[in-house]
Scaffold this motif. Sequence first.
Motif, PDB file in Angstrom:
ATOM      1  N   ALA A 116       0.830  -1.208   0.000  1.00  0.00           N
ATOM      2  CA  ALA A 116       0.000   0.000   0.000  1.00  0.00           C
ATOM      3  C   ALA A 116       0.864   1.257   0.000  1.00  0.00           C
ATOM      4  N   ASP A 117       2.078   1.143   0.527  1.00  0.00           N
ATOM      5  CA  ASP A 117       3.013   2.267   0.522  1.00  0.00           C
ATOM      6  C   ASP A 117       3.696   2.370  -0.841  1.00  0.00           C
ATOM      7  N   GLY A 118       3.948   3.591  -1.262  1.00  0.00           N
ATOM      8  CA  GLY A 118       4.664   3.788  -2.518  1.00  0.00           C
ATOM      9  C   GLY A 118       6.162   3.600  -2.337  1.00  0.00           C
ATOM     10  N   VAL A 119       6.798   2.928  -3.302  1.00  0.00           N
ATOM     11  CA  VAL A 119       8.234   2.648  -3.229  1.00  0.00           C
ATOM     12  C   VAL A 119       8.902   3.123  -4.519  1.00  0.00           C
ATOM     13  N   LEU A 120      10.014   3.835  -4.353  1.00  0.00           N
ATOM     14  CA  LEU A 120      10.821   4.285  -5.486  1.00  0.00           C
ATOM     15  C   LEU A 120      12.280   3.961  -5.186  1.00  0.00           C
ATOM     16  N   VAL A 121      12.964   3.314  -6.144  1.00  0.00           N
ATOM     17  CA  VAL A 121      14.365   2.956  -5.965  1.00  0.00           C
ATOM     18  C   VAL A 121      15.175   3.604  -7.082  1.00  0.00           C
ATOM     19  N   ILE A 122      16.278   4.250  -6.699  1.00  0.00           N
ATOM     20  CA  ILE A 122      17.142   4.959  -7.644  1.00  0.00           C
ATOM     21  C   ILE A 122      18.563   4.460  -7.454  1.00  0.00           C
TER      22      ILE A 122
ATOM     23  N   GLU B 217      28.227  -3.089   2.517  1.00  0.00           N
ATOM     24  CA  GLU B 217      28.903  -3.341   3.791  1.00  0.00           C
ATOM     25  C   GLU B 217      30.180  -2.520   3.917  1.00  0.00           C
ATOM     26  N   GLU B 218      30.789  -2.170   2.783  1.00  0.00           N
ATOM     27  CA  GLU B 218      32.018  -1.375   2.804  1.00  0.00           C
ATOM     28  C   GLU B 218      31.728   0.126   2.863  1.00  0.00           C
ATOM     29  N   GLY B 219      30.429   0.500   2.886  1.00  0.00           N
ATOM     30  CA  GLY B 219      30.063   1.907   2.955  1.00  0.00           C
ATOM     31  C   GLY B 219      29.907   2.577   1.607  1.00  0.00           C
ATOM     32  N   GLU B 220      30.018   1.813   0.520  1.00  0.00           N
ATOM     33  CA  GLU B 220      29.878   2.396  -0.821  1.00  0.00           C
ATOM     34  C   GLU B 220      28.421   2.748  -1.090  1.00  0.00           C
ATOM     35  N   PHE B 221      28.178   3.944  -1.641  1.00  0.00           N
ATOM     36  CA  PHE B 221      26.826   4.397  -1.954  1.00  0.00           C
ATOM     37  C   PHE B 221      26.284   3.618  -3.150  1.00  0.00           C
ATOM     38  N   LEU B 222      25.136   2.933  -2.954  1.00  0.00           N
ATOM     39  CA  LEU B 222      24.543   2.102  -4.002  1.00  0.00           C
ATOM     40  C   LEU B 222      23.315   2.741  -4.631  1.00  0.00           C
ATOM     41  N   GLY B 223      22.655   3.610  -3.903  1.00  0.00           N
ATOM     42  CA  GLY B 223      21.447   4.226  -4.445  1.00  0.00           C
ATOM     43  C   GLY B 223      20.590   4.807  -3.335  1.00  0.00           C
ATOM     44  N   THR B 224      19.323   5.069  -3.672  1.00  0.00           N
ATOM     45  CA  THR B 224      18.395   5.710  -2.742  1.00  0.00           C
ATOM     46  C   THR B 224      17.046   5.016  -2.805  1.00  0.00           C
ATOM     47  N   VAL B 225      16.408   4.869  -1.654  1.00  0.00           N
ATOM     48  CA  VAL B 225      15.054   4.305  -1.575  1.00  0.00           C
ATOM     49  C   VAL B 225      14.136   5.344  -0.948  1.00  0.00           C
ATOM     50  N   ALA B 226      13.014   5.621  -1.614  1.00  0.00           N
ATOM     51  CA  ALA B 226      12.002   6.531  -1.082  1.00  0.00           C
ATOM     52  C   ALA B 226      10.719   5.739  -0.847  1.00  0.00           C
ATOM     53  N   VAL B 227      10.146   5.877   0.348  1.00  0.00           N
ATOM     54  CA  VAL B 227       8.891   5.199   0.691  1.00  0.00           C
ATOM     55  C   VAL B 227       7.858   6.264   1.038  1.00  0.00           C
TER      56      VAL B 227
END
Length: 486
Positions: free
Chosen positions: A155-161, A235-245
């Motif tokens: 029911a929640d909106g999900v966006l992955v970048i 796990e190494e702290g590398e930026f993989l992306g963004t998730v918006a809920v």
Amino acid sequence: MASILVVDDEKIIRDGCERILLKEGWQVKTASSGAEGLEHLKASPFDLLLLDLKMPGLSGMEMLQQVKELYPEVIVIVITGYATVESAVAAMKAGAYDFISKPFLPDQLRIVVRRALEKKALEWEAELLRREREKGLRKIAEEKSKIKTIIQSMADGVLVIDHEGHIVLYNPAFLRLLKIPAFPFDQTIDDLIAQEEWRELGRHIKQVQEGTPVSLEMARGGLTLMAHITPVRSEEGEFLGTVAVLRDISMLKAIDQMKSDFVAMVAHELRSPLASIEQQLAVILAGILGEINQKQQEMLGRAKERTHALLNLISDLLDLSKIEAGFVVQHKEPICIEEILTKVVEILRPQAEAKNIALELTLPPSLPQLLGDRRNIEEVFLNLVSNGIKYTAEGGRVWLSGGIQGSYLLVEVGDNGMGIPAEDLPHIFDKFYRVKNVQTRRITGTGLGLPIAKRIVEAHLGTIEVQSQVGVGSIFRVYLPLNLSA
């Protein structure tokens, strides 16, 4: 332990091979003809077959063809004696692994057999790895399918970048809540920010890509949405992306507003009669209506204190209702933080002196003016300093200091009082929350002072945070943005 079948019409060859191979710890069976050899293969599995090419009846080449057809997992080494090299090559083309020529030495036989068995072991390991890989791929595919189904059903909106800003996933609820049509996945967040309906959310997503999570409320088409935007890191702290809920909190906001309206109405209706009661108690305590004895004076004094505490609670409830209704910063004007803090110290110094508490103010010269509501900013620091005095033992110390930190004006209010337990720290800005222990039991309060202070600071686009340790004291830090400077 490897099992080997020797098929040769010459008994001396069979017996010799059996004797040599048994010494190596391998299981060995022998057969004098191709037909007998096939019976052995039918009865039990073998890893390796030593096969003579020239035999009466079923020849070695004919048996090789049947073995490759019926038992392809068996490795075949052909034994040649009278045959030519061309026959051995033909056998290898037909599926034999290697050949050995009669007469041969025991070491030659051991080398050829060991090499073949090593190949068999490698093939078996490769097969196991292949099966595990297929199993793993199937499991990954199943998990991906499950996750996709779950996200599509939320029911929640999900966006992955992704880390490059490309849209890689969104669900139908995301489109429904934002009231936007479907869009291709190859678009970037920069492309979408250009569109009006994306501007607010896109700006905060860009902010999160720089480091810190963000939570914000958004109004969209009659709905109130809560957006939680979080960076995703390895796990190494590398930026993989963004998730918006996105979550629709319209119903919760409506219920909360009804509750606030009810509280404000009740508080407003109670304030006048309680104020009248307090005044009448004051008249009686002053002896205007006649003398009262010591016992009566004590009881009426306690009643007046309780009435005054109720009036303070009602005043805080009404202030909170105004803040929640958005009536916080009503009279913006240039304000000097030094003047406000000096006034706060003067107002609360008698309270501090009554407990022999040192109240100190230390500010650098020429702090910039701020644009804000003077009364509300004053209320924030009155609350923080008053709390510091309340929760500090006699002979303690409460101090105020200020300065510039980055793009913010920072004011610290600290004390060396009893401190706040770690388990209470996450809740001290919640409405009506009070730390409850033996030390705080006799300290009165409504539990609304810090929530009101927090909302006032946030209404000025600032933040408030606390650092505390039991037995050491507490430090409240108020950050007010300098971009509001007059």
